[in-house]
Design an enzyme around this catalytic site. Structure first.
Site, PDB file in Angstrom:
ATOM      1  N   ASP A 158      43.073  34.430  41.766  1.00 44.20           N
ATOM      2  CA  ASP A 158      41.690  34.498  42.256  1.00 44.20           C
ATOM      3  C   ASP A 158      40.635  33.784  41.403  1.00 44.20           C
ATOM      4  OD1 ASP A 158      43.143  36.133  43.900  1.00 44.20           O
ATOM      5  OD2 ASP A 158      41.872  37.885  43.703  1.00 44.20           O
ATOM      6  N   CYS A 210      42.618  42.694  40.664  1.00 43.50           N
ATOM      7  CA  CYS A 210      43.694  41.888  41.241  1.00 43.50           C
ATOM      8  C   CYS A 210      44.775  41.510  40.236  1.00 43.50           C
ATOM      9  CB  CYS A 210      43.110  40.681  41.955  1.00 43.50           C
ATOM     10  SG  CYS A 210      42.220  41.222  43.443  1.00 43.50           S
ATOM     11  N   LYS A 261      45.300  36.623  50.335  1.00 41.63           N
ATOM     12  CA  LYS A 261      45.443  38.078  50.433  1.00 41.63           C
ATOM     13  C   LYS A 261      44.115  38.727  50.783  1.00 41.63           C
ATOM     14  CE  LYS A 261      44.502  38.397  45.611  1.00 41.63           C
ATOM     15  NZ  LYS A 261      43.253  39.129  45.850  1.00 41.63           N
TER      16      LYS A 261
HETATM   17  C1  VGL Z   1      38.914  41.453  43.265  1.00 42.58           C
HETATM   18  C2  VGL Z   1      37.322  43.051  43.622  1.00 42.58           C
HETATM   19  C3  VGL Z   1      37.341  42.804  44.968  1.00 42.58           C
HETATM   20  C4  VGL Z   1      39.754  40.697  42.289  1.00 42.58           C
HETATM   21  C5  VGL Z   1      38.959  41.190  44.612  1.00 42.58           C
HETATM   22  O1  VGL Z   1      40.127  39.533  42.564  1.00 42.58           O
HETATM   23  O2  VGL Z   1      40.065  41.260  41.217  1.00 42.58           O
HETATM   24  N1  VGL Z   1      38.113  42.390  42.785  1.00 42.58           N
HETATM   25  N2  VGL Z   1      38.168  41.865  45.455  1.00 42.58           N
END
Ligand code: VGL
Ligand code: ZN
Length: 181
Positions: free
Chosen positions: A8, A127, A86
């Site tokens: 991410d 994540c 995802k």
């Molecule tokens: C994430 C909060 C909401 C992450 C993703 O990538 O850690 N954190 N969505």
């Protein structure tokens, strides 16, 4: 076989983004260097629909095909062989890269004889942590680059707890200064 999984590393998780992580962008050059050590590099993306239960807990972020969901512009995509999306349904959080819906991550890795997975990216306590636990559960030897992650730090203490929990569960910590070659 080793694989580097970049979690991410998207605009919305970097400073100025919808869910900006302090210093999130600082790990970009570290990860670009790391990628050079791996034959197999893959990346996950938080890739949400406009409306999802996920946004009851979080500000709107990483909506599929928006600028916020794009990879950080400094991230070198050349080594990235596959992207895993995802959190793509309106009913799931999709914190773990193993919940990707475009392709089955565990099957992808097993087909390529990967037995060691090296993690880096954002965010430490969501994540990255979820992905690390799923990696262990799926039977991968799981490593974490502690100088190539960053926490969202919404709740003080959560990032430290996440690190402790990962280490207790069997995740092996290392830093980018340790060369694998
Ligand atoms: C994430 C909060 C909401 C992450 C993703 O990538 O850690 N954190 N969505
Ligand atoms: Zn999200």
């Amino acid at each position: 076989m080793k694989a580097l999984l970049i979690v991410d590393l998207q605009n919305d998780f970097c400073p100025g983004g919808a869910l900006g992580v302090k210093d999130g962008h600082k790990i970009v050059p570290v990860i670009n260097e790391l990628a050079r050590q791996f034959e197999l590099v893959i990346a996950s993306r938080d890739w949400h629909p406009e409306e999802t239960v996920h946004f009851e807990k979080w500000p709107v972020h990483c909506v599929a095909n928006t600028e916020g969901a794009a990879f950080h512009p400094g991230l070198s995509l050349r080594p990235v062989q596959q992207v895993f999306d995802k959190g793509t349904t309106n009913a799931d959080d999709g914190y773990s890269a193993f919940e990707a819906t475009n392709l089955d991550l565990a099957a992808y890795l097993k087909e390529r004889k990967v037995d060691e997975i090296y993690l880096c990216g954002l965010t430490t306590e969501y994540c990255v942590k979820s992905t690390a636990f799923d990696a262990l559960r799926a039977g991968f030897k799981t490593f974490l680059y502690t100088d190539a992650i960053a926490p969202v730090n919404l709740t003080p203490g959560d990032a430290e707890k996440a690190l402790n929990d990962m280490q207790d569960a069997g995740v092996i910590f290392l830093t980018s200064k340790i060369s694998l070659r």
